[in-house]
Motif scaffolding. Sequence first.
Motif, PDB file in Angstrom:
ATOM      1  N   SER A 186       0.887  -1.361  -0.037  1.00 40.70           N
ATOM      2  CA  SER A 186       0.001   0.014   0.091  1.00 40.70           C
ATOM      3  C   SER A 186       1.006   1.262  -0.093  1.00 40.70           C
ATOM      4  O   SER A 186       0.752   2.097  -0.755  1.00 40.70           O
ATOM      5  CB  SER A 186      -0.914  -0.044   1.073  1.00 40.70           C
ATOM      6  OG  SER A 186      -1.577   1.310   1.283  1.00 40.70           O
ATOM      7  N   ASP A 190       0.940   3.487  -3.149  1.00 44.90           N
ATOM      8  CA  ASP A 190      -0.030   4.529  -2.891  1.00 44.90           C
ATOM      9  C   ASP A 190      -1.309   4.021  -3.386  1.00 44.90           C
ATOM     10  O   ASP A 190      -2.060   4.932  -4.356  1.00 44.90           O
ATOM     11  CB  ASP A 190       0.347   5.685  -3.479  1.00 44.90           C
ATOM     12  CG  ASP A 190      -0.357   6.869  -2.735  1.00 44.90           C
ATOM     13  OD1 ASP A 190      -1.140   6.771  -1.706  1.00 44.90           O
ATOM     14  OD2 ASP A 190      -0.599   7.863  -3.515  1.00 44.90           O
ATOM     15  N   ASP A 192      -5.452   2.423  -2.330  1.00 43.34           N
ATOM     16  CA  ASP A 192      -6.327   2.124  -1.434  1.00 43.34           C
ATOM     17  C   ASP A 192      -6.325   0.594  -0.724  1.00 43.34           C
ATOM     18  O   ASP A 192      -6.126  -0.191  -1.551  1.00 43.34           O
ATOM     19  CB  ASP A 192      -7.741   2.480  -1.816  1.00 43.34           C
ATOM     20  CG  ASP A 192      -8.762   2.543  -0.847  1.00 43.34           C
ATOM     21  OD1 ASP A 192      -9.688   1.625  -0.389  1.00 43.34           O
ATOM     22  OD2 ASP A 192      -8.850   3.394   0.141  1.00 43.34           O
ATOM     23  N   LYS A 216      -4.949  -0.101   7.421  1.00 49.31           N
ATOM     24  CA  LYS A 216      -5.316   1.377   7.477  1.00 49.31           C
ATOM     25  C   LYS A 216      -4.630   2.259   8.457  1.00 49.31           C
ATOM     26  O   LYS A 216      -4.088   3.146   8.253  1.00 49.31           O
ATOM     27  CB  LYS A 216      -6.655   1.446   7.161  1.00 49.31           C
ATOM     28  CG  LYS A 216      -7.468   1.302   6.138  1.00 49.31           C
ATOM     29  CD  LYS A 216      -8.932   1.378   5.898  1.00 49.31           C
ATOM     30  CE  LYS A 216      -9.609   1.049   4.703  1.00 49.31           C
ATOM     31  NZ  LYS A 216     -11.045   1.198   4.755  1.00 49.31           N
ATOM     32  N   LYS A 217      -4.993   1.789   9.588  1.00 56.24           N
ATOM     33  CA  LYS A 217      -4.331   2.646  10.781  1.00 56.24           C
ATOM     34  C   LYS A 217      -2.732   2.614  10.719  1.00 56.24           C
ATOM     35  O   LYS A 217      -2.218   3.861  11.040  1.00 56.24           O
ATOM     36  CB  LYS A 217      -4.873   2.024  12.122  1.00 56.24           C
ATOM     37  CG  LYS A 217      -4.311   3.042  13.344  1.00 56.24           C
ATOM     38  CD  LYS A 217      -4.612   2.373  14.769  1.00 56.24           C
ATOM     39  CE  LYS A 217      -3.991   3.212  15.735  1.00 56.24           C
ATOM     40  NZ  LYS A 217      -4.438   2.694  17.015  1.00 56.24           N
ATOM     41  N   GLU A 220      -1.214   4.802   7.928  1.00 58.79           N
ATOM     42  CA  GLU A 220      -1.599   6.372   8.072  1.00 58.79           C
ATOM     43  C   GLU A 220      -0.475   6.898   8.869  1.00 58.79           C
ATOM     44  O   GLU A 220      -0.187   8.045   8.717  1.00 58.79           O
ATOM     45  CB  GLU A 220      -3.131   6.422   8.877  1.00 58.79           C
ATOM     46  CG  GLU A 220      -4.146   6.088   7.754  1.00 58.79           C
ATOM     47  CD  GLU A 220      -5.529   6.264   8.474  1.00 58.79           C
ATOM     48  OE1 GLU A 220      -5.529   6.326   9.829  1.00 58.79           O
ATOM     49  OE2 GLU A 220      -6.603   6.203   7.917  1.00 58.79           O
ATOM     50  N   ARG A 221       0.218   6.171   9.781  1.00 60.98           N
ATOM     51  CA  ARG A 221       1.196   6.603  10.579  1.00 60.98           C
ATOM     52  C   ARG A 221       2.594   6.815   9.886  1.00 60.98           C
ATOM     53  O   ARG A 221       3.422   7.839  10.300  1.00 60.98           O
ATOM     54  CB  ARG A 221       1.404   5.465  11.810  1.00 60.98           C
ATOM     55  CG  ARG A 221       2.204   5.861  12.826  1.00 60.98           C
ATOM     56  CD  ARG A 221       2.565   4.759  13.903  1.00 60.98           C
ATOM     57  NE  ARG A 221       3.540   3.692  13.247  1.00 60.98           N
ATOM     58  CZ  ARG A 221       3.013   2.541  12.991  1.00 60.98           C
ATOM     59  NH1 ARG A 221       1.677   2.022  13.311  1.00 60.98           N
ATOM     60  NH2 ARG A 221       3.702   1.830  12.443  1.00 60.98           N
ATOM     61  N   ASN A 223       4.856   8.475   7.035  1.00 68.21           N
ATOM     62  CA  ASN A 223       4.801   9.517   6.184  1.00 68.21           C
ATOM     63  C   ASN A 223       6.014   9.561   5.397  1.00 68.21           C
ATOM     64  O   ASN A 223       6.451  10.815   4.902  1.00 68.21           O
ATOM     65  CB  ASN A 223       4.757  10.729   6.587  1.00 68.21           C
ATOM     66  CG  ASN A 223       5.851  11.095   7.830  1.00 68.21           C
ATOM     67  OD1 ASN A 223       6.557  10.270   8.120  1.00 68.21           O
ATOM     68  ND2 ASN A 223       5.692  12.282   8.534  1.00 68.21           N
TER      69      ASN A 223
END
Length: 360
Positions: A186, A190, A192, A216-217, A220-221, A223
């Motif tokens: 993912s 990039d 979904d 997902k969580k 999200e962490r 970057n």
Amino acid sequence: MLEKIVQGIEPLDDYSMKKAKEYIDSLAKPLGSLGTLETLGIQLSGITKKIKNSFKKRCVIIMCSDNGVVEEGIASAPQYVTLAQTKHFIKGGTGVAALAKENNTELIVVDIGINSDEKIEGVIDKKIRKGTNNLYKEDSMTYEEAIKSIEIGIEMAKKVKEDGFEIVGVGEMGIGNTTTSSAVLSLLIDKDIDLLVGKGSGLTDKAFIKKKQVIKKAVERVNSNNPIEILKSVGGFDIGGMVGVFLGCAYYKIPVVVDGFISAVSALLACKINPLVKEYLIPSHKSYEIGYKLAMESLGLEPILNLNMRLGEGSGCPIAFSIIDFSMAIINNMGTFEDAEIDNSYLEEIRLEKNYKVEV
């Protein structure tokens, strides 16, 4: 070590591939009529710098490790299965073991992070620690551990080179690793989560929903698009080890066969570190996991087989070795137009008319 290996990977030898194509075109058959068998032969010539090759000494390296994220209930099997199956590899009772035995392939099994203190006879002990952290709550590993996992894989590639292996397959064992590999994929492409996360070895609907929530969580962490940061944040020791094998095989100029979904994600991660790795990869089979197609599209590669498999373990590699054998049989044993006393001058006109070429 990692920096040296990454910087030392070279592209395939263009001259050898050109000569291999010329030789294949001289064989007594219509141009390009053997398809993938021809393109494989050309690729392998670019790796070995020889037109005629034989890959009789082959192995599958299996990286075995546990993943802390299993405590979130995202796997269909309990964690102890990682240890049990690792033992079973050595006993010869697994799917890949049966296929490997049938095709004269050795298994090289590596404990890179099984959640156990047990020393398993016949398994190479490279344990970093007893499983990764739970990626749902924190990074899977430290940056130093991520580097170490890759370097262990490189060490294994060096070992098989020194032991005379001519071709390598890459597999894994680790309950929960479709979760780690989906998270890695993912972040690499990039996309979904819903488009690339599958049920793995067979989750209930409830556990499948939880699996996607966990991934997902976790992503999200993160970057960063740095591949080693991604591995550190949401990967597994097994994935890092496989990345290292792919990098090491490219450096040591060993053809390397990609297994299914997790192997493909590891190959993509290796290619993000150095894109030249792609030139040494041979995808075995199309995995039934939905993320596999996206990983292959990102790599720009096509599997040579479609058997509706999703076992993992490196099980596709011994099967692919047979296809490679057939490719070598064509080049090594087939006669040329000259041998058959056939005038093939007409082929040049066909080549020009159809703008015929073999993609390498």
